[in-house]
Design a protein around this motif. Structure first.
Motif, PDB file in Angstrom:
ATOM      1  N   ARG A 105      -5.604  -2.415   4.450  1.00 14.17           N
ATOM      2  CA  ARG A 105      -4.339  -2.721   3.775  1.00 14.17           C
ATOM      3  C   ARG A 105      -3.213  -2.076   3.892  1.00 14.17           C
ATOM      4  NH1 ARG A 105      -1.909  -0.903  -1.277  1.00 14.17           N
ATOM      5  NH2 ARG A 105      -0.756  -0.138   0.442  1.00 14.17           N
ATOM      6  N   ALA A 106      -2.080  -2.778   4.092  1.00 16.59           N
ATOM      7  CA  ALA A 106      -0.833  -2.188   4.498  1.00 16.59           C
ATOM      8  C   ALA A 106       0.238  -2.510   3.658  1.00 16.59           C
ATOM      9  CB  ALA A 106      -0.560  -2.235   5.707  1.00 16.59           C
ATOM     10  N   PRO A 107       1.269  -2.191   3.440  1.00 12.61           N
ATOM     11  CA  PRO A 107       2.413  -2.594   2.684  1.00 12.61           C
ATOM     12  C   PRO A 107       2.975  -3.739   3.685  1.00 12.61           C
ATOM     13  CG  PRO A 107       2.671  -0.100   2.624  1.00 12.61           C
ATOM     14  CD  PRO A 107       1.529  -0.559   3.706  1.00 12.61           C
ATOM     15  N   HIS A 108       3.825  -4.733   2.923  1.00 13.22           N
ATOM     16  CA  HIS A 108       4.220  -5.904   3.613  1.00 13.22           C
ATOM     17  C   HIS A 108       5.255  -5.424   4.676  1.00 13.22           C
ATOM     18  CE1 HIS A 108       3.061  -8.915   0.656  1.00 13.22           C
ATOM     19  NE2 HIS A 108       2.907  -9.581   1.817  1.00 13.22           N
ATOM     20  N   ALA A 109       6.334  -4.659   4.299  1.00 13.22           N
ATOM     21  CA  ALA A 109       7.235  -4.416   5.410  1.00 13.22           C
ATOM     22  C   ALA A 109       6.883  -3.400   6.511  1.00 13.22           C
ATOM     23  CB  ALA A 109       8.457  -3.570   4.616  1.00 13.22           C
ATOM     24  N   PHE A 110       5.951  -2.446   6.243  1.00 17.62           N
ATOM     25  CA  PHE A 110       5.541  -1.486   7.184  1.00 17.62           C
ATOM     26  C   PHE A 110       4.411  -2.381   7.972  1.00 17.62           C
ATOM     27  CE2 PHE A 110       5.047   3.441   6.461  1.00 17.62           C
ATOM     28  CZ  PHE A 110       6.477   3.516   6.816  1.00 17.62           C
ATOM     29  N   GLY A 111       3.662  -3.211   7.399  1.00 18.19           N
ATOM     30  CA  GLY A 111       2.472  -4.040   8.177  1.00 18.19           C
ATOM     31  C   GLY A 111       3.000  -4.961   9.048  1.00 18.19           C
ATOM     32  N   MET A 134      -4.478  -6.976   6.057  1.00 18.02           N
ATOM     33  CA  MET A 134      -4.250  -7.437   4.656  1.00 18.02           C
ATOM     34  C   MET A 134      -2.844  -6.676   4.355  1.00 18.02           C
ATOM     35  SD  MET A 134      -7.953  -7.904   3.395  1.00 18.02           S
ATOM     36  CE  MET A 134      -8.536  -6.364   4.535  1.00 18.02           C
ATOM     37  N   LEU A 135      -1.893  -7.466   3.959  1.00 19.55           N
ATOM     38  CA  LEU A 135      -0.635  -6.902   3.510  1.00 19.55           C
ATOM     39  C   LEU A 135      -0.203  -7.207   1.989  1.00 19.55           C
ATOM     40  CD1 LEU A 135       1.429  -8.024   6.566  1.00 19.55           C
ATOM     41  CD2 LEU A 135       0.081  -5.949   6.258  1.00 19.55           C
ATOM     42  N   ASN A 136       0.070  -6.234   1.457  1.00 16.18           N
ATOM     43  CA  ASN A 136       0.392  -6.397  -0.128  1.00 16.18           C
ATOM     44  C   ASN A 136       0.935  -4.957  -0.530  1.00 16.18           C
ATOM     45  OD1 ASN A 136      -1.678  -5.157  -2.112  1.00 16.18           O
ATOM     46  ND2 ASN A 136      -2.754  -6.429  -0.875  1.00 16.18           N
ATOM     47  N   ASP A 137       1.750  -4.960  -1.504  1.00 16.69           N
ATOM     48  CA  ASP A 137       2.231  -3.687  -1.819  1.00 16.69           C
ATOM     49  C   ASP A 137       1.692  -3.274  -3.261  1.00 16.69           C
ATOM     50  OD1 ASP A 137       4.461  -3.785   0.036  1.00 16.69           O
ATOM     51  OD2 ASP A 137       5.238  -5.362  -0.942  1.00 16.69           O
ATOM     52  N   LYS A 138       0.519  -3.613  -3.420  1.00 16.83           N
ATOM     53  CA  LYS A 138      -0.217  -3.105  -4.555  1.00 16.83           C
ATOM     54  C   LYS A 138      -0.936  -1.887  -4.374  1.00 16.83           C
ATOM     55  CE  LYS A 138      -2.675  -6.665  -5.261  1.00 16.83           C
ATOM     56  NZ  LYS A 138      -3.598  -7.672  -5.759  1.00 16.83           N
ATOM     57  N   SER A 139      -1.256  -1.068  -5.557  1.00 18.55           N
ATOM     58  CA  SER A 139      -2.194   0.026  -4.968  1.00 18.55           C
ATOM     59  C   SER A 139      -3.509  -0.717  -4.665  1.00 18.55           C
ATOM     60  CB  SER A 139      -2.390   0.822  -6.447  1.00 18.55           C
ATOM     61  OG  SER A 139      -1.272   1.249  -6.917  1.00 18.55           O
ATOM     62  N   PRO A 140      -4.228   0.194  -3.740  1.00 16.08           N
ATOM     63  CA  PRO A 140      -5.620  -0.529  -3.299  1.00 16.08           C
ATOM     64  C   PRO A 140      -6.658  -0.490  -4.180  1.00 16.08           C
ATOM     65  CG  PRO A 140      -5.033   1.419  -2.237  1.00 16.08           C
ATOM     66  CD  PRO A 140      -3.928   1.215  -2.915  1.00 16.08           C
ATOM     67  N   CYS A 149      -9.836   1.109   4.334  1.00 19.22           N
ATOM     68  CA  CYS A 149      -8.646   2.139   3.895  1.00 19.22           C
ATOM     69  C   CYS A 149      -7.316   1.405   3.755  1.00 19.22           C
ATOM     70  CB  CYS A 149      -8.579   2.953   5.230  1.00 19.22           C
ATOM     71  SG  CYS A 149      -8.237   1.972   6.827  1.00 19.22           S
ATOM     72  N   ALA A 150      -6.317   2.341   3.554  1.00 22.21           N
ATOM     73  CA  ALA A 150      -5.100   1.625   3.136  1.00 22.21           C
ATOM     74  C   ALA A 150      -4.115   2.463   3.468  1.00 22.21           C
ATOM     75  CB  ALA A 150      -5.093   1.311   1.505  1.00 22.21           C
ATOM     76  N   ILE A 151      -3.098   1.911   4.080  1.00 20.02           N
ATOM     77  CA  ILE A 151      -1.848   2.614   4.458  1.00 20.02           C
ATOM     78  C   ILE A 151      -0.731   2.592   3.255  1.00 20.02           C
ATOM     79  CG2 ILE A 151       0.258   2.810   6.051  1.00 20.02           C
ATOM     80  CD1 ILE A 151      -1.594   1.807   8.145  1.00 20.02           C
ATOM     81  N   HIS A 152      -0.678   3.767   2.554  1.00 20.08           N
ATOM     82  CA  HIS A 152       0.239   3.528   1.299  1.00 20.08           C
ATOM     83  C   HIS A 152       1.261   4.480   1.462  1.00 20.08           C
ATOM     84  CE1 HIS A 152       0.596   3.735  -3.148  1.00 20.08           C
ATOM     85  NE2 HIS A 152       0.781   5.200  -3.036  1.00 20.08           N
ATOM     86  N   VAL A 153       2.493   4.041   1.023  1.00 16.29           N
ATOM     87  CA  VAL A 153       3.720   4.608   0.878  1.00 16.29           C
ATOM     88  C   VAL A 153       3.859   5.209  -0.524  1.00 16.29           C
ATOM     89  CG1 VAL A 153       6.191   4.349   1.291  1.00 16.29           C
ATOM     90  CG2 VAL A 153       4.796   3.286   2.879  1.00 16.29           C
ATOM     91  N   GLY A 154       4.393   6.493  -0.653  1.00 19.46           N
ATOM     92  CA  GLY A 154       4.589   6.747  -2.051  1.00 19.46           C
ATOM     93  C   GLY A 154       3.654   7.967  -2.305  1.00 19.46           C
ATOM     94  N   PRO A 155       3.641   8.635  -3.550  1.00 19.32           N
ATOM     95  CA  PRO A 155       2.650   9.491  -4.106  1.00 19.32           C
ATOM     96  C   PRO A 155       1.222   8.780  -3.826  1.00 19.32           C
ATOM     97  CG  PRO A 155       4.485   9.538  -5.367  1.00 19.32           C
ATOM     98  CD  PRO A 155       4.771   8.413  -4.459  1.00 19.32           C
ATOM     99  N   ALA A 156       0.309   9.671  -3.746  1.00 19.01           N
ATOM    100  CA  ALA A 156      -1.144   9.201  -3.642  1.00 19.01           C
ATOM    101  C   ALA A 156      -1.733   9.910  -5.013  1.00 19.01           C
ATOM    102  CB  ALA A 156      -1.865   9.802  -2.560  1.00 19.01           C
ATOM    103  N   PHE A 278       0.652   7.888   3.422  1.00 16.68           N
ATOM    104  CA  PHE A 278      -0.885   8.372   3.329  1.00 16.68           C
ATOM    105  C   PHE A 278      -1.733   7.301   3.923  1.00 16.68           C
ATOM    106  CE2 PHE A 278       1.087  10.660  -0.052  1.00 16.68           C
ATOM    107  CZ  PHE A 278       0.721  12.101   0.091  1.00 16.68           C
ATOM    108  N   LEU A 279      -2.942   7.724   4.625  1.00 12.30           N
ATOM    109  CA  LEU A 279      -3.916   6.747   4.844  1.00 12.30           C
ATOM    110  C   LEU A 279      -5.089   7.382   3.761  1.00 12.30           C
ATOM    111  CD1 LEU A 279      -5.035   4.651   6.642  1.00 12.30           C
ATOM    112  CD2 LEU A 279      -6.423   6.333   7.905  1.00 12.30           C
ATOM    113  N   LEU A 280      -5.302   6.203   3.097  1.00  8.37           N
ATOM    114  CA  LEU A 280      -6.327   6.283   1.956  1.00  8.37           C
ATOM    115  C   LEU A 280      -7.537   5.799   2.287  1.00  8.37           C
ATOM    116  CD1 LEU A 280      -4.059   5.299  -1.092  1.00  8.37           C
ATOM    117  CD2 LEU A 280      -3.989   7.700  -0.118  1.00  8.37           C
ATOM    118  N   TYR A 281      -8.774   6.440   1.723  1.00  8.35           N
ATOM    119  CA  TYR A 281     -10.153   5.908   1.819  1.00  8.35           C
ATOM    120  C   TYR A 281     -10.906   6.487   0.836  1.00  8.35           C
ATOM    121  CZ  TYR A 281     -10.250   9.641   5.257  1.00  8.35           C
ATOM    122  OH  TYR A 281     -10.043  10.992   5.728  1.00  8.35           O
TER     123      TYR A 281
END
Length: 314
Positions: A105-111, A134-140, A149-156, A278-281
């Motif tokens: 999962r990745a944010p729309h703009a980034f992805g 999969m692209l969306n801007d929600k928390s995974p 895994c999820a690419i996440h922009v902002g604090p984890a 971040f890459l989250l998993y």
């Protein structure tokens, strides 16, 4: 047992099916995630229950609940699946080409823009691997969304996940020439900046703004009253181009607009803090090769993308 529904069965597949049913919340969701039919999922569950001679799930029209035996089976199934994947990787060798499907999962703009190049590199490098992007801007939600895994922009902030810091995204203040022309005086200081109409990006700032001076390190904080609030970088950029307000936005997204004169970089010496990427998993005893390889690629590639920079710490 012999014959009938449990002859010649793949026990690992049955265990995978059980874990997917439980983690997705229903047989229909499990079928969708595993690319098969609900009838097939039901047959596999029935086969596992017959094989173990116990009831694993209690189902009604509106609910599903694990039995005590089902809970124990689920915990064992997770361990067995991880052990099986570890065995496969070990026998194939640590440097063997990863296979299977990686769900990201990745944010729309980034992805849609920044990450397509490293994703293409990843797919070209490992021809036996597929990626669900999969692209969306929600928390995974790793279980409900069935992602690895999820690419996440902002604090984890989720303590249940591993957060590997990949890069930082510089942010700048921009506004359209038309919007700035409406002001009685040029925006030469923070007071004039605060007086502008604003666009807020909800997940990063909403009713107030904090900026730091790039040379002195001075920090200022002031309230804003957004004329538009959105969770989309694309919507915020388009609103800025339409002169709705000023916006603090990722520098990479508006570089072309600034170069073409469609947007103006306002008070360049004042900047919002960069956003970590971040890459989250989820925490696990074992991570398959496809996830480990993807993490390695992203750690190398992310800081070199346009508009990114290396994190100050990892």
């Amino acid at each position: 047992m012999s014959g009938g529904i449990v002859s010649n069965i793949d026990r690992i597949e049955l265990m995978q099916t059980l874990t997917r049913i439980i983690e997705s919340g229903s047989l229909s969701a499990a079928a969708q995630q595993m690319g098969t039919t609900q009838a097939t999922i039901s047959r596999r569950l029935q086969a596992l229950e017959q094989l173990l001679n116990t009831k694993l799930l209690l189902r009604t029209t509106h609910a599903m609940k694990l039995t005590d035996d089902g809970e124990r089976c689920y915990q064992h199934a997770r361990s067995l699946i991880a052990a099986w994947e570890a065995l496969e990787d070990d026998l194939k060798g640590a440097d063997a080409e990863p296979t299977g499907v990686l769900r990201v999962r990745a944010p729309h703009a980034f992805g849609q823009e920044q990450l397509i190049a490293p994703l293409t590199q990843f797919l070209n490098q490992y021809g036996q691997l597929s990626v669900e992007w999969m692209l969306n801007d929600k928390s995974p939600d790793f279980i409900a969304d069935n992602i690895d895994c999820a690419i996440h922009v902002g604090p984890a902030t989720d303590p249940a996940t591993v957060a590997t810091r990949l890069a930082e995204v510089p942010r700048i203040i921009v506004a359209s020439p038309a919007l700035l022309a409406k002001t009685q005086h040029a925006v030469k200081d923070i007071d004039a900046l605060a007086a502008l109409p604003w666009i807020a990006i909800r997940q990063f700032y909403h009713y107030d703004v904090t900026l730091s001076h790039s040379e002195t390190g001075q920090s200022v904080h002031f309230p804003i009253v957004p004329r538009l609030t959105s969770d989309s970088l694309y919507a915020a950029r388009q609103a800025a181009l339409s002169s709705i307000g000023a916006v603090i936005i990722s520098a990479w997204l508006v570089e072309d607009d600034i170069r073409a004169g469609r947007l103006i970089h306002v008070l360049p010496q004042w900047q919002a803090s960069p956003l970590p990427v971040f890459l989250l998993y989820p925490y696990a005893n074992y991570y398959p090769a496809r996830l480990r390889k993807f993490l390695s690629l992203m750690r190398d590639a992310m800081p070199g993308l346009v508009g990114m920079r290396k994190p100050e710490f990892r």
